[in-house]
Design an enzyme around this catalytic site. Structure first.
Site, mmCIF file in Angstrom:
data_model
loop_
_atom_site.group_PDB
_atom_site.id
_atom_site.type_symbol
_atom_site.label_atom_id
_atom_site.label_comp_id
_atom_site.label_asym_id
_atom_site.label_seq_id
_atom_site.Cartn_x
_atom_site.Cartn_y
_atom_site.Cartn_z
ATOM 1 C CE1 TYR A 197 -3.413 -2.670 -0.021
ATOM 2 C CE2 TYR A 197 -3.971 -2.124 2.032
ATOM 3 C CZ TYR A 197 -4.240 -2.808 0.839
ATOM 4 O OH TYR A 197 -5.359 -3.698 0.968
ATOM 5 C CB SER A 254 -13.800 -2.481 -2.567
ATOM 6 O OG SER A 254 -14.340 -1.689 -3.532
ATOM 7 N N PRO A 255 -16.139 -2.289 0.437
ATOM 8 C CG PRO A 255 -16.304 -1.729 2.655
ATOM 9 C CD PRO A 255 -15.385 -1.877 1.675
ATOM 10 C CG LEU A 256 -19.037 2.107 1.124
ATOM 11 C CD1 LEU A 256 -18.827 3.509 1.923
ATOM 12 C CD2 LEU A 256 -20.572 1.796 1.435
ATOM 13 N N GLY A 315 -16.072 3.523 -3.716
ATOM 14 C CA GLY A 315 -16.419 4.900 -3.974
ATOM 15 C C GLY A 315 -17.516 5.284 -4.860
ATOM 16 C CG PHE A 317 -21.033 7.580 -2.240
ATOM 17 C CD1 PHE A 317 -22.168 7.664 -1.511
ATOM 18 C CD2 PHE A 317 -20.324 6.954 -1.563
ATOM 19 C CE1 PHE A 317 -22.713 6.885 -0.608
ATOM 20 C CE2 PHE A 317 -20.286 6.117 -0.403
ATOM 21 C CZ PHE A 317 -21.674 5.938 0.165
ATOM 22 C CB THR A 318 -17.936 9.048 -7.431
ATOM 23 O OG1 THR A 318 -17.507 7.687 -7.863
ATOM 24 C CG2 THR A 318 -17.519 9.680 -6.093
#
Length: 306
Positions: free
Chosen positions: A59, A216-218, A221, A224-225
């Site tokens: 990372y 990556s549970p959303l 991103g 929203f995008t």
């Protein structure tokens, strides 16, 4: 009803917070955080009940662990107050690793041991709570990989081991060579990516009674995008459920959708903004009913179940 705040991973006393803070974006901004700001983030996460922190050696172009470790040192709390998860075996082509001529995987004993030692140094700790093999390696010699994992556990450098992005058969191969269980498989899943519901991953976890971690549970991103048809359908469904239960943020509803699954999923949250983390932590107090859950699934797939 509230979900349990911690989940036990093995019989040796290792548990993680039900929501884990993912550190992979720590160095994404042009202005890199100093030790003080990382220390404040750590303190805020722990105050929210998120005592577990997810890392990987790669990372931030191999830089996040060191930056986070500086923050841990500045924070100065007791080691038993938090849990560290990290991963190894992805080898990036990077100026930080000049010997890597091409991106590849390495599950050799030598690499696993060296990576763990670097992670311990970077994170200023004597042990890693959970080490994951980051990606399945087609050249993995299961006996040698398992022997290396057994060695680092016996040495007290790692408390437990698991995998990430493994298929059930790949999981079973490595597990068959170990004297102790693999405690997790960290896989991608969200209201936008429901594949684990049908590819056997969650069935496998329930059969063997291990707890999957979810990256990556959303949807990275994109919930929203993104402006695609699926994203629009899902956002509308999440908002409808949020309105039904009294106005929770849709990010919390999306996390609550994962928590509702009987495999007892552990989402790894990628936001480093305390206000967003606070909103998502409220998911622990949201239990979707069966029809709300299926309404969100329908929005994701675009059709009713068969």
């Amino acid at each position: 009803m509230s979900y349990e705040k911690r989940i036990a991973l093995n019989a040796r006393g290792l548990s993680l917070s039900r929501l884990v803070l993912g550190a992979w974006r720590l160095l994404n901004e042009p202005e890199k955080p100093d030790a003080g700001s990382v220390a404040r983030l750590i303190a805020a996460a722990i105050d929210l009940g998120m005592t577990s922190f997810d890392h990987a050696d790669i990372y931030g172009n191999y830089g996040v662990e060191e930056a986070f470790g500086a923050g841990l040192k500045r924070w100065g709390g007791k080691r038993e107050a938090f849990e560290l998860v990290t991963k190894c075996d992805i080898m990036l082509k990077s100026d930080a690793r000049p010997d890597n001529r091409i991106k590849h995987y390495d599950t050799s004993a030598a690499h696993i041991k060296a990576s763990v030692d670097r992670s311990l140094t970077n994170l200023h700790t004597d042990y890693i709570d959970l080490l994951l093999i980051h990606r399945p390696d087609p050249l993995m010699y299961a006996d040698a990989t398992a022997a290396a994992l057994e060695t680092i556990v016996k040495a007290g450098k790692v408390r437990a081991v698991g995998v990430s992005n493994f298929s059930p058969s790949q999981f079973d191969l490595l597990a068959s060579r170990l004297p102790f269980p693999l405690v997790t498989n960290q896989i991608e899943m969200s209201v936008l990516n429901t594949t684990p519901l049908s590819d056997g991953s969650l069935d496998h976890a329930q059969r063997l009674r291990y707890v999957p971690m979810i990256w990556s549970p959303l949807g990275g991103g994109s919930l929203f995008t993104g402006d695609g048809v699926q994203e629009q359908r899902v956002c509308e469904a999440l908002q409808a459920v949020a309105d039904e239960i009294g106005g929770a943020e849709i990010s919390a509803i999306a996390i609550a959708w994962l928590l509702r699954h009987p495999a007892r999923l552990i989402p790894v949250l990628g936001s480093l903004k305390v206000e967003r983390l606070t909103a998502m932590v409220s998911a622990l107090d949201i239990e979707l009913d069966r029809q709300q859950w299926f309404a969100i699934l329908k929005a994701s797939t675009g059709h009713d179940v068969a």
